[in-house]
Design a protein around this motif. Structure first.
Motif, mmCIF file in Angstrom:
data_model
loop_
_atom_site.group_PDB
_atom_site.id
_atom_site.type_symbol
_atom_site.label_atom_id
_atom_site.label_comp_id
_atom_site.label_asym_id
_atom_site.label_seq_id
_atom_site.Cartn_x
_atom_site.Cartn_y
_atom_site.Cartn_z
ATOM 1 N N GLY A 12 29.725 69.637 110.257
ATOM 2 C CA GLY A 12 28.765 68.597 109.896
ATOM 3 C C GLY A 12 27.425 69.272 109.625
ATOM 4 O O GLY A 12 27.306 70.488 109.691
ATOM 5 N N GLY A 14 24.452 68.270 111.179
ATOM 6 C CA GLY A 14 23.468 67.995 112.220
ATOM 7 C C GLY A 14 23.086 69.190 113.075
ATOM 8 O O GLY A 14 21.921 69.332 113.470
ATOM 9 N N TYR A 58 36.144 70.456 108.949
ATOM 10 C CA TYR A 58 35.568 69.344 109.706
ATOM 11 C C TYR A 58 35.579 68.040 108.895
ATOM 12 O O TYR A 58 36.051 67.023 109.355
ATOM 13 N N GLY A 215 25.875 61.834 105.867
ATOM 14 C CA GLY A 215 25.802 63.151 106.525
ATOM 15 C C GLY A 215 25.717 64.246 105.464
ATOM 16 O O GLY A 215 25.645 63.972 104.258
ATOM 17 N N GLY A 216 25.743 65.491 105.901
ATOM 18 C CA GLY A 216 25.655 66.607 104.972
ATOM 19 C C GLY A 216 26.859 66.654 104.036
ATOM 20 O O GLY A 216 26.794 67.214 102.944
ATOM 21 N N MET A 219 30.201 61.707 103.731
ATOM 22 C CA MET A 219 31.382 60.987 104.236
ATOM 23 C C MET A 219 31.086 59.486 104.333
ATOM 24 O O MET A 219 29.943 59.062 104.240
ATOM 25 N N GLY A 243 25.510 64.250 99.410
ATOM 26 C CA GLY A 243 25.599 65.511 100.152
ATOM 27 C C GLY A 243 26.408 66.547 99.375
ATOM 28 O O GLY A 243 26.287 66.662 98.156
ATOM 29 N N GLY A 265 23.265 64.805 94.761
ATOM 30 C CA GLY A 265 24.067 65.603 95.697
ATOM 31 C C GLY A 265 23.211 65.989 96.892
ATOM 32 O O GLY A 265 22.273 65.267 97.248
ATOM 33 N N PHE A 266 23.493 67.131 97.491
ATOM 34 C CA PHE A 266 22.761 67.550 98.693
ATOM 35 C C PHE A 266 21.274 67.698 98.376
ATOM 36 O O PHE A 266 20.909 68.312 97.374
ATOM 37 N N VAL A 267 20.438 67.121 99.206
ATOM 38 C CA VAL A 267 18.990 67.186 98.952
ATOM 39 C C VAL A 267 18.286 67.946 100.075
ATOM 40 O O VAL A 267 18.797 68.007 101.202
ATOM 41 N N MET A 270 14.863 65.215 102.366
ATOM 42 C CA MET A 270 15.254 63.965 103.017
ATOM 43 C C MET A 270 14.046 63.193 103.573
ATOM 44 O O MET A 270 13.991 61.960 103.441
ATOM 45 N N LYS A 283 26.603 56.659 108.178
ATOM 46 C CA LYS A 283 27.529 56.795 109.298
ATOM 47 C C LYS A 283 26.692 57.141 110.529
ATOM 48 O O LYS A 283 25.495 57.421 110.401
ATOM 49 N N PRO A 286 24.103 61.723 114.356
ATOM 50 C CA PRO A 286 22.889 61.664 115.172
ATOM 51 C C PRO A 286 21.635 62.140 114.452
ATOM 52 O O PRO A 286 20.560 61.564 114.618
ATOM 53 N N GLY A 287 21.766 63.178 113.611
ATOM 54 C CA GLY A 287 20.590 63.701 112.922
ATOM 55 C C GLY A 287 19.995 62.646 111.999
ATOM 56 O O GLY A 287 18.795 62.353 112.052
ATOM 57 N N THR A 288 20.846 62.056 111.171
ATOM 58 C CA THR A 288 20.360 61.059 110.210
ATOM 59 C C THR A 288 19.786 59.847 110.942
ATOM 60 O O THR A 288 18.761 59.291 110.534
HETATM 61 N N1 UDP Z 1 21.137 66.117 105.066
HETATM 62 C C1 UDP Z 1 20.345 66.789 104.156
HETATM 63 N N2 UDP Z 1 20.637 66.649 102.837
HETATM 64 C C2 UDP Z 1 21.663 65.886 102.395
HETATM 65 C C3 UDP Z 1 22.463 65.200 103.336
HETATM 66 C C4 UDP Z 1 22.169 65.332 104.663
HETATM 67 O O1 UDP Z 1 19.395 67.489 104.517
HETATM 68 O O2 UDP Z 1 21.858 65.813 101.197
HETATM 69 C C5 UDP Z 1 20.833 66.288 106.485
HETATM 70 C C6 UDP Z 1 20.387 65.008 107.159
HETATM 71 O O3 UDP Z 1 19.019 64.770 106.860
HETATM 72 C C7 UDP Z 1 20.678 65.352 108.604
HETATM 73 C C8 UDP Z 1 21.938 66.217 108.525
HETATM 74 O O4 UDP Z 1 22.023 66.667 107.180
HETATM 75 O O5 UDP Z 1 19.625 66.106 109.159
HETATM 76 C C9 UDP Z 1 23.200 65.432 108.845
HETATM 77 O O6 UDP Z 1 23.309 65.380 110.225
HETATM 78 P P1 UDP Z 1 24.055 64.207 110.988
HETATM 79 O O7 UDP Z 1 23.982 64.540 112.438
HETATM 80 O O8 UDP Z 1 23.511 62.887 110.574
HETATM 81 O O9 UDP Z 1 25.536 64.210 110.445
HETATM 82 P P2 UDP Z 1 26.698 65.317 110.443
HETATM 83 O O10 UDP Z 1 26.737 65.831 109.032
HETATM 84 O O11 UDP Z 1 26.329 66.382 111.445
HETATM 85 O O12 UDP Z 1 27.926 64.582 110.823
#
Ligand code: UDP
Length: 408
Positions: A12, A14, A58, A215-216, A219, A243, A265-267, A270, A283, A286-288
């Motif tokens: 993930g 986070g 994962y 998430g990253g 999902m 992502g 896509g991935f940024v 954020m 979803k 925890p990070g988001t």
């Molecule tokens: N994130 C990001 N760019 C993206 C998508 C997600 O920087 O395009 C970061 C989001 O801001 C967060 C982390 O990825 O800090 C995702 O962590 P989270 O705990 O929400 O989910 P995980 O991917 O660990 O299940």
């Protein structure tokens, strides 16, 4: 020059996000540039094939077998099971972990991953007993007992529930600190002009914007949810962040939308994207969630990993910040509580206020300040004791267990 080693893994997004936030915060506080920070993916460095690909597996495994994670969470939670598993991991991965610790010199270890707590911690106690080992729990509430090693010098947690769990797992209460989850420091100085931010991303300023994040790894069925928002009949706009899920990004980009829609896509920006938003749909990562709270956004949670993320859902829904909306229909219904044809409703304002009470945007700085204090040790304690290493490398779980479990 004190060296801080952060153990994380890309399971993930986070764990890496938390590691980066801590690293940024240490650099921000370290005015004299005395500290070095090294972040290591311990699974890639220490696991045997095929487990070193765990990070890559994962996303598909959560997508297709979340129930399995729920089951594994339950089965491995009782403390005797946890101890037995840790002993197995120590005997298999211990030597490689030792090599990893040798490759990356340090004066303090911080773990932001539940699988890198007691095993590296015990190796450290055996080899360099005076050095601090710190755990920063990156689950918000229902943290698995794997997170909690009673020998850790400090354990930082984000909620009362996580604090209770730490103590129940045997961590002395005085070594558990409630800090919040470390998030990017840019959440401390968010732009306040929402209209300007919307303009920046090519969205209309007169429509509330819904931000969808999975998430990253992108999902959580974002395509169906985005469809439901577009079909809701409300005057909204939306931004979908796919992502690293390139297939999803392409699919969404090719679609015709009934409302203004930005797909990406991935940024790496954020914080600014959240600052442009009026609602976060995600979803239960925890990070988001922590970032959404820091931006004072109402949050709809669309899915969660059974066990591990159940507490995140309770935390958000019971505090009035948001709702659990697992289906597109539920998203449509919940949207009508927060928005009408004129814009945000009073319920929207209440949810924003509730988010502000849970937000902890300073967490990374607060933890970093404590790490700096702890890492500032005299150099005499920083060398490997190779005779101890020779005697003790296989006996992390042996008769010295009580001593090893005692914090320095
Ligand atoms: N994130 C990001 N760019 C993206 C998508 C997600 O920087 O395009 C970061 C989001 O801001 C967060 C982390 O990825 O800090 C995702 O962590 P989270 O705990 O929400 O989910 P995980 O991917 O660990 O299940």
């Amino acid at each position: 020059m004190p060296r801080i080693l952060i153990l994380m893994s890309d399971t993930g997004g986070g764990h890496r996000a938390a590691a980066n936030a801590l690293s940024q915060a240490i650099q921000r506080l370290d005015h004299e540039h005395r500290f070095t920070v090294d972040t290591v993916d311990f699974i890639t460095e220490t696991a045997f094939p095929p487990f070193h690909h765990f990070g890559k597996l994962y996303r598909p495994s959560i997508d297709h077998a979340a129930w399995f994670y729920g089951l594994a969470f339950k089965v491995t939670s009782p403390l005797p099971v946890k101890s037995a598993l840790n002993a197995v991991v120590a005997s298999i991965a211990g030597p490689k972990m030792l090599q990893m610790l040798r490759r990356h010199p340090f004066d303090l270890i911080v773990s932001v991953h539940p699988l890198a707590t007691s095993v590296p911690g015990r190796l450290l106690r055996q080899l360099r007993p005076n050095l601090p080992f710190v755990t920063v729990v990156t689950d918000l509430a229902t943290a698995h007992p794997f997170w909690f090693w009673r020998g850790a010098t400090r354990t930082f947690v984000a909620s009362d529930e996580a604090q209770r769990r730490a103590v129940a797992a045997g961590v002395p209460a005085e070594r558990v600190e409630r800090s919040g989850l470390p998030i990017d420091l840019r959440f401390l100085s968010l732009p306040t002009d929402k209209a300007q931010m919307k303009r920046e991303y090519g969205l209309p300023i007169d429509r509330p914007m819904v931000l969808l994040v999975g998430g990253g790894e992108g999902m959580g069925g974002l395509d169906k949810l985005a469809g439901a928002i577009a079909d809701s009949g409300l005057p909204l706009s939306q931004m979908v962040i796919a992502g690293r899920n390139e297939r999803l990004r392409r699919k969404l980009t090719e679609r015709q939308w009934k409302i203004p829609t930005v797909v990406t896509g991935f940024v790496r920006d954020m914080p600014r994207r959240m600052a442009a938003a009026d609602l976060l749909i995600t979803k239960a990562g925890p990070g988001t969630l922590a970032e959404g709270l820091a931006t004072r956004l109402p949050i709809f949670i669309t899915s969660f990993i059974p066990g591990q993320e159940e507490g995140n859902v309770r935390w958000i829904t019971e505090s009035g910040v948001g709702r659990l909306t697992p289906s597109p229909d539920e998203v449509s219904i919940a949207l009508r509580g927060l928005f009408n044809e004129h814009g945000p409703t009073i319920l929207h304002q209440r949810a924003c206020d509730a988010a502000a009470t849970l937000a902890a945007p300073r967490a990374a700085l607060d933890i970093a300040a404590r790490l700096i204090e702890m890492a500032d040790l005299p150099p005499a304690t920083t060398n490997f004791d190779s005779s101890r290493e020779k005697r003790g490398r296989w006996r992390v779980w042996g008769n010295r267990r009580k001593q090893i479990d005692r914090p320095p």
